[in-house]
Write a protein that holds these residues in place. Structure first.
Motif, PDB file in Angstrom:
ATOM      1  N   GLN A 165       0.826  -1.207   0.000  1.00 52.14           N
ATOM      2  CA  GLN A 165       0.000   0.000   0.000  1.00 52.14           C
ATOM      3  C   GLN A 165       0.864   1.261   0.000  1.00 52.14           C
ATOM      4  O   GLN A 165       0.569   2.236  -0.688  1.00 52.14           O
ATOM      5  CB  GLN A 165      -0.930   0.001   1.220  1.00 52.14           C
ATOM      6  CG  GLN A 165      -2.009  -1.075   1.190  1.00 52.14           C
ATOM      7  CD  GLN A 165      -3.031  -0.850   0.083  1.00 52.14           C
ATOM      8  OE1 GLN A 165      -3.146   0.246  -0.460  1.00 52.14           O
ATOM      9  NE2 GLN A 165      -3.768  -1.912  -0.255  1.00 52.14           N
ATOM     10  N   GLU A 198       1.638   6.771  -6.939  1.00 48.24           N
ATOM     11  CA  GLU A 198       0.696   7.841  -7.261  1.00 48.24           C
ATOM     12  C   GLU A 198       1.318   9.212  -7.034  1.00 48.24           C
ATOM     13  O   GLU A 198       1.127  10.141  -7.829  1.00 48.24           O
ATOM     14  CB  GLU A 198      -0.565   7.674  -6.416  1.00 48.24           C
ATOM     15  CG  GLU A 198      -1.376   6.427  -6.764  1.00 48.24           C
ATOM     16  CD  GLU A 198      -2.515   6.176  -5.790  1.00 48.24           C
ATOM     17  OE1 GLU A 198      -2.617   6.950  -4.798  1.00 48.24           O
ATOM     18  OE2 GLU A 198      -3.299   5.235  -6.013  1.00 48.24           O
ATOM     19  N   GLU A 205       2.475   8.504   4.659  1.00 43.02           N
ATOM     20  CA  GLU A 205       1.213   9.146   4.306  1.00 43.02           C
ATOM     21  C   GLU A 205       1.288  10.655   4.524  1.00 43.02           C
ATOM     22  O   GLU A 205       0.910  11.447   3.647  1.00 43.02           O
ATOM     23  CB  GLU A 205       0.070   8.545   5.126  1.00 43.02           C
ATOM     24  CG  GLU A 205      -0.191   7.072   4.831  1.00 43.02           C
ATOM     25  CD  GLU A 205      -1.382   6.546   5.604  1.00 43.02           C
ATOM     26  OE1 GLU A 205      -2.242   7.359   6.003  1.00 43.02           O
ATOM     27  OE2 GLU A 205      -1.467   5.326   5.814  1.00 43.02           O
ATOM     28  N   GLU A 225       2.262   1.760  -3.420  1.00 42.99           N
ATOM     29  CA  GLU A 225       1.221   2.265  -4.323  1.00 42.99           C
ATOM     30  C   GLU A 225       1.020   3.764  -4.114  1.00 42.99           C
ATOM     31  O   GLU A 225       0.883   4.523  -5.085  1.00 42.99           O
ATOM     32  CB  GLU A 225      -0.089   1.518  -4.083  1.00 42.99           C
ATOM     33  CG  GLU A 225      -1.261   1.975  -4.937  1.00 42.99           C
ATOM     34  CD  GLU A 225      -1.049   1.756  -6.433  1.00 42.99           C
ATOM     35  OE1 GLU A 225      -1.815   2.336  -7.229  1.00 42.99           O
ATOM     36  OE2 GLU A 225      -0.118   1.010  -6.824  1.00 42.99           O
ATOM     37  N   ALA A 226       1.018   4.203  -2.859  1.00 49.25           N
ATOM     38  CA  ALA A 226       0.898   5.634  -2.590  1.00 49.25           C
ATOM     39  C   ALA A 226       2.087   6.398  -3.159  1.00 49.25           C
ATOM     40  O   ALA A 226       1.939   7.508  -3.691  1.00 49.25           O
ATOM     41  CB  ALA A 226       0.775   5.865  -1.084  1.00 49.25           C
TER      42      ALA A 226
END
Length: 565
Positions: A480, A487, A546, A483-484
């Motif tokens: 995850q 992007e 994040e 993937e972030a």
């Protein structure tokens, strides 16, 4: 004075070579076919012994008895001469240099391991061979056959040392503003005149000659970096036999008084019609110098890793010995307190990540050299600013944490903890500040439409998918996070350049955390005893990505509005 005795991290390095970065792929190339397991084991073992037994014991001398200038003569810290000779006689300076000129011709990856050990043992002294290695790299690629034959064997052996002269009072990051001049002499040499500052080991009593690579401008050269040429300017002009002869017209004006690395003389150099020889063609100075600087940036990143290793070892030893209150697990020392354990565990996790990133970058450099493959060259270029910035930022944070673990005694010079923090602080500044590294990453290193970055992210996601059955608790969050990052990379590619720069530092750290998560996943798969540390990295530290990627996406206008000029 602290009784702590550091130990070179050769075992951890060997684990990374064997199980994380795939060092065997380097040894499988014709260029490095002799660098198999036996040679690797022998070199790492020999270097570790030199660092532990000879170099580390003089580290404190460098801090307490700094290099000094007496009547124009440079005097090194006590014991540096013995330690330097051990480094030179052990073959550690020319380890990755061409065998044609007295080097050992071994992979840069091995040299990177050795340089990390040396930096952890004594950063102030390690700077001397590191600068020489960079000069050797530049001369191998850009110098004439005559200059190579004369200078390289003596540089590789440690008989002579090398420096890099870029910075001037008015020309720091903006190298194109330099004013040092070069005029042609009738015999083909050049007369170099100007002043340079921040010259690491600009003079030395450890060697018989100091060889300066000096950026200067020829008459009628265009403005900016395109008008800069590179010259080799020795302290003593070689005689007919290649030995140091007449003193050249240069001198050390003064030594800087610094926060740390006191044993490393940082010189203000003055050249007054000093005799030098052109390296490469006129106007090619920056290209030649960047050959030296690119590998030096990786080397500085590993300085951060090496010194952080020593600081963390010291803090861990102190935490085991220091008794302060009852601990939940019954440990006699403060290491039994959860917050102390957190500091140490998170530091160890990030240190491992930084070491893997640096050695992965070194492998890419070796593979590019051995195969000529553009993919490896692009990977080395991408990883260089990450290795430099993350390695040094992590190192500074760990040195700071190590002082915190020592508490009030860390602020007292006797323990040595303060020296680690003072010494390591420079690594985020020299060889291109970490802000410059981040801008380089989102600027030059994404000009391939992000191909190298996206390829690496894809590999991380592949690792995570393959590990979902055996280690889902680590594989899923890593996938995850990757993937972030993918992007965010695509968003970065679509952004205006100044908006990229505004988010560059946050983006670089997020990229490093994802790379570190992948390194720990691989480590846990290879050795179950490393699972607990992998959990610290992926479950406690990786989630920072994040917030970092959110910050990386904020436009520059927000910053300019918050703080007008």
């Amino acid at each position: 004075m602290s009784s702590f005795t550091p130990r070179a991290p050769s075992d951890d390095q060997k684990f990374i070579l064997d199980h994380i970065i795939g060092y065997s792929e380097i040894a499988a190339t014709p260029a490095f076919s002799e660098a198999g397991p036996e040679i690797t084991e022998a070199m790492l073992g020999a270097a570790a012994r030199i660092c532990d037994e000879v170099v580390a014991p003089v580290n404190r001398n460098g801090d307490l008895f700094p290099a000094r200038l007496e009547n124009g003569v440079l005097r090194s810290s006590p014991g540096f001469d013995t330690a330097f000779r051990a480094i030179a006689e052990g073959g550690l300076i020319g380890l990755s240099a061409s065998a044609e000129f007295g080097g050992m011709g071994l992979p840069h990856t091995l040299a990177t391991c050795v340089n990390e050990m040396l930096a952890g043992a004594c950063l102030a002294l390690q700077l001397n061979p590191l600068l020489t290695q960079g000069q050797v790299e530049a001369l191998e690629h850009h110098a004439s056959a005559e200059l190579k034959a004369l200078y390289l064997p003596k540089l590789n052996s440690g008989e002579w040392s090398g420096t890099m002269n870029l910075t001037e009072p008015q020309a720091g990051t903006d190298v194109g503003a330099l004013r040092t001049k070069a005029l042609a002499n009738a015999d083909g040499s050049y007369a170099i005149t100007g002043q340079k500052i921040f010259i690491t080991w600009g003079d030395s009593d450890l060697v018989s000659n100091v060889c300066h690579l000096v950026l200067a401008r020829l008459p009628d050269a265009p403005a900016g970096t395109k008008g800069i040429s590179l010259f080799l300017v020795p302290k003593y002009l070689p005689d007919a036999d290649g030995n140091p002869g007449t003193a050249n017209s240069l001198r050390v004006v003064s030594l800087e008084h610094k926060l740390g690395i006191h044993g490393s003389p940082t010189c203000v150099m003055e050249f007054s019609d000093a005799t030098g020889w052109l390296v490469d063609a006129p106007g090619k100075g920056m290209a030649a110098m960047f050959t030296m600087m690119n590998n030096a940036r990786l080397g500085v990143g590993m300085q951060g890793v090496g010194l952080a290793e020593t600081a963390l070892q010291a803090a861990t030893a102190y935490a085991r010995d220091r008794i302060q209150g009852k601990t939940p697990d019954g440990s006699p020392g403060i290491i039994g307190h959860a917050d102390v354990r957190r500091i140490l565990a998170e530091a160890r996790a990030e240190l491992f990540s930084a070491r893997v990133i640096g050695l992965g970058c070194a492998k890419a450099i070796d593979m590019a050299r051995a195969t000529g493959d553009a993919h490896w060259k692009a990977r080395a270029a991408l990883l260089t600013p990450i290795a430099k910035s993350y390695g040094t930022d992590t190192g500074i944070a760990i040195a700071d944490a190590a002082l915190q673990i020592h508490g009030g005694m860390g602020y007292i010079e006797e323990t040595g903890a303060a020296q680690y923090l003072r010494d390591i602080r420079i690594t985020a500044i020299y060889e291109g500040t970490n802000g410059i590294q981040a801008m380089d990453l989102v600027g030059r290193k994404l000009v391939d439409s992000g191909e190298a970055a996206l390829r690496m992210i894809h590999e991380i996601q592949t690792d995570a998918r393959e590990a979902r059955t055996s280690l889902p608790e680590l594989a899923d969050p890593l996938w995850q996070a990757a993937e972030a990052l993918r992007e965010a990379t695509e968003a970065m590619l679509a952004a205006e350049m100044n908006d990229r720069f505004a988010g560059a530092s946050a983006y670089l750290r997020a990229f490093a955390l994802v790379l570190g998560g992948d390194a720990h996943l691989r480590a846990a798969l290879a050795d179950p005893s490393r699972l607990a540390l992998a959990r610290v990295m992926i479950r406690r530290l990786l989630p920072q990505h994040e917030a970092l990627l959110a910050a990386a996406g904020e436009p520059a206008a927000v910053l300019y509005a918050a703080l007008p000029a």
